[in-house]
Design an enzyme around this catalytic site. Structure first.
Site, mmCIF file in Angstrom:
data_model
loop_
_atom_site.group_PDB
_atom_site.id
_atom_site.type_symbol
_atom_site.label_atom_id
_atom_site.label_comp_id
_atom_site.label_asym_id
_atom_site.label_seq_id
_atom_site.Cartn_x
_atom_site.Cartn_y
_atom_site.Cartn_z
ATOM 1 N N HIS A 53 -22.305 -73.267 31.110
ATOM 2 C CA HIS A 53 -23.307 -72.743 32.061
ATOM 3 C C HIS A 53 -23.251 -71.242 32.317
ATOM 4 C CE1 HIS A 53 -19.787 -73.434 34.558
ATOM 5 N NE2 HIS A 53 -19.999 -74.729 34.649
ATOM 6 N N ASN A 98 -13.448 -84.297 35.173
ATOM 7 C CA ASN A 98 -13.041 -84.188 36.586
ATOM 8 C C ASN A 98 -13.385 -85.462 37.360
ATOM 9 O OD1 ASN A 98 -15.801 -83.651 36.458
ATOM 10 N ND2 ASN A 98 -15.776 -82.172 38.138
ATOM 11 N N HIS A 125 -24.510 -85.936 43.340
ATOM 12 C CA HIS A 125 -23.836 -86.009 44.646
ATOM 13 C C HIS A 125 -24.667 -86.864 45.582
ATOM 14 C CE1 HIS A 125 -20.629 -83.204 43.863
ATOM 15 N NE2 HIS A 125 -21.484 -82.318 43.393
ATOM 16 N N HIS A 174 -15.152 -73.149 32.319
ATOM 17 C CA HIS A 174 -15.965 -72.873 33.515
ATOM 18 C C HIS A 174 -15.435 -71.541 34.027
ATOM 19 C CE1 HIS A 174 -17.623 -74.169 37.629
ATOM 20 N NE2 HIS A 174 -16.945 -73.066 37.874
ATOM 21 N N ASP A 199 -13.468 -78.248 33.512
ATOM 22 C CA ASP A 199 -14.724 -77.920 34.184
ATOM 23 C C ASP A 199 -14.779 -78.395 35.639
ATOM 24 O OD1 ASP A 199 -17.462 -76.864 34.166
ATOM 25 O OD2 ASP A 199 -17.952 -78.946 34.588
ATOM 26 N N HIS A 219 -21.596 -84.923 34.191
ATOM 27 C CA HIS A 219 -20.573 -85.547 35.045
ATOM 28 C C HIS A 219 -21.035 -86.972 35.357
ATOM 29 C CE1 HIS A 219 -18.449 -81.714 35.774
ATOM 30 N NE2 HIS A 219 -19.660 -81.186 35.685
ATOM 31 N N LEU A 220 -20.322 -87.945 34.801
ATOM 32 C CA LEU A 220 -20.722 -89.347 35.015
ATOM 33 C C LEU A 220 -20.014 -89.969 36.221
ATOM 34 C CD1 LEU A 220 -20.947 -90.709 31.344
ATOM 35 C CD2 LEU A 220 -22.841 -90.192 32.900
ATOM 36 N N ARG A 221 -18.991 -89.281 36.750
ATOM 37 C CA ARG A 221 -18.311 -89.652 38.008
ATOM 38 C C ARG A 221 -17.497 -90.939 37.953
ATOM 39 N NH1 ARG A 221 -18.745 -84.606 39.636
ATOM 40 N NH2 ARG A 221 -20.725 -84.025 40.603
ATOM 41 N N ASP A 249 -25.338 -79.797 32.897
ATOM 42 C CA ASP A 249 -24.344 -79.809 33.984
ATOM 43 C C ASP A 249 -24.786 -80.820 35.060
ATOM 44 O OD1 ASP A 249 -22.136 -79.350 35.566
ATOM 45 O OD2 ASP A 249 -22.685 -77.300 36.116
HETATM 46 ZN ZN ZN Z 1 -18.685 -76.091 35.474
#
Ligand code: ZN
Length: 434
Positions: free
Chosen positions: A240, A102, A317, A187, A160, A70-72, A313
């Site tokens: 995962h 996401n 945060h 997911h 995901d 997740h690179l956000r 994964d």
């Molecule tokens: Zn996930």
């Protein structure tokens, strides 16, 4: 015509070259010309104009391919952005990442795919491959234009962070993706069973007085999905995996020659729910860390080649969303910079060979995503990691390159240190610098 004086030649000398794609594990030299691997072998001749890199005592492996990151960016750049996330990747020896959709906005249309690729080109240190959403806005209802998204550069499709819960939608997604040979990444978590749970259901949760998520929340959805894969002939990848039952289901599906695979994260195979004792929110993720029986099944799944991929994964945060009451804390941990040393524990513990372990982080995910990376084949881009397999170090959250410091491995003594990372022959990381 190429002007020979402009070509850049690099000889990586005397390292232990481990290339799972070609079954190679030997002391050898590696010749890189203009970012492409030109030759691999013993005692290669030193070309006249050439940079030499001494790899004595180091493992020379394909740059790692992490298919779950997740690179956000766009939207949550205070947690991570493409620049910081790919810097963390380079520091972890990871040269290709698949980034999850996401973001805000979601990667569900061409403009967002274009934006991510453009930002990656401008600010990224390693290769970035977007994963497109299965459903618009991750709402679980309307399918995205997967064909167009794939043509624009998406290497797989996933909602995901959320499961695709509606069985009809999942069926149509598998059928639709099949038209383009696209991969669906799930997911898996049945929301009605996960409820308001915030850790694994079991003794530890009872002791802590926290609501639990049963393993069945995962395995029930995996069972359903696998029936839909059998129905549709689609390509399915379980993100995962965390439970024994899901590993068994995947094993069975693979034995029936369904196009099914799964990945495990370093935190799920190396930790159990006991890491939550003390209410450490850096041990909170989805799916949750499971108990010893599940963890043993994950190790067994790796050993037997049922679980063929290790992925992080990586879920950054900022401190504020973690420094709250356990159940209210955000799910996820960073992982790019600890994937290699934590996975090398599998080799030391005799779970798998170094070749098999590296295959799970290189050629296996690359092949699944259809990428020409994760190998040291002649003619391939020189994406390479050099690491010292013997060097011990202690994970320190404050020293991570990621913008966010939410690692569940803070203070862990690990072995195996990335010394240098190259993408297309260009140095993107060197230990001790930056
Ligand atoms: Zn996930």
């Amino acid at each position: 015509m190429n002007n020979p004086s402009e070509s850049i030649t690099l000889l990586i000398r005397g390292g232990r070259v481990v290339d799972p794609a070609h079954g190679r594990d030997e002391i050898a030299d590696l010749l890189v010309v203009d970012g492409v691997i030109q030759a691999v072998g013993r005692r290669l001749d030193l070309p006249s104009e050439c940079r030499m890199m001494d790899a004595d005592g180091l493992v020379v492996a394909p740059g790692l391919v992490d298919m779950h990151v997740h690179l956000r960016e766009p939207g949550q750049e205070y947690k991570e952005d493409i620049a910081s996330g790919t810097r963390a990747a380079a520091a972890g020896g990871v040269t290709s990442v698949a980034c999850m959709p996401n973001t805000q906005p979601v990667i569900d249309d061409l403009s967002v795919v274009g934006y991510v690729l453009e930002r990656a080109r401008r600010t990224g240190r390693v290769r970035v491959f977007p994963v497109g959403a299965i459903t618009r806005g991750l709402q679980g209802q309307m399918l995205t234009e997967m064909g167009l998204l794939q043509r624009a550069g998406c290497v797989a499709f996933s909602d995901d962070g959320r499961p695709v819960t509606d069985s009809g939608v999942m069926r149509r997604a598998l059928e639709y993706a099949r038209m383009f040979g696209a991969l669906i990444i799930q997911h898996a978590e049945e929301p009605s069973l996960a409820g308001n749970g915030c850790m694994n259901e079991g003794l530890v949760a009872s002791r802590l007085g926290l609501p639990g998520i049963p393993g069945a929340a995962e395995s029930i959805m995996v069972d359903r999905d696998l029936r839909l894969v059998a129905l549709t002939g689609g390509r399915y990848h379980l993100a995962h995996v965390s439970t024994r039952e899901a590993v068994q289901a995947i094993a069975q599906a693979r034995s029936r020659s369904l196009s099914v695979s799964c990945e495990v994260t370093p935190h799920h195979f190396s930790l159990t729910d006991e890491a939550v004792l003390g209410y450490d929110t850096d041990a909170k993720m989805s799916p949750p860390l499971r108990g010893g029986v599940d963890r043993a099944a994950l190790l067994e799944g790796l050993a037997q080649g049922i679980i063929t991929i290790i992925a992080t994964d990586h879920a950054p945060h900022e401190e504020e969303s973690k420094r709250v009451e356990f159940c209210h804390a955000a799910n996820g941990v960073v992982g790019l910079e600890t994937m290699l040393p934590v996975s090398l524990e599998l080799v030391r513990d005799g779970v798998m060979s170094l070749t098999a372990c590296l295959a799970a982080m290189t050629v296996h995910p690359a092949r699944l995503l259809g990428l020409p990376h994760g190998t040291l084949g002649v003619g391939q881009a020189a994406d390479i990691v050099l690491f010292d397999p013997e060097e011990s170090w202690t994970v320190d959250a404050r020293r991570l390159h990621s913008k966010s410091k939410n690692t569940c491995f803070h203070g862990r003594r690990v072995k195996g240190r990335v010394k240098q990372t190259l993408v297309a022959g260009k140095e993107v990381y060197r230990d001790g610098q930056d």
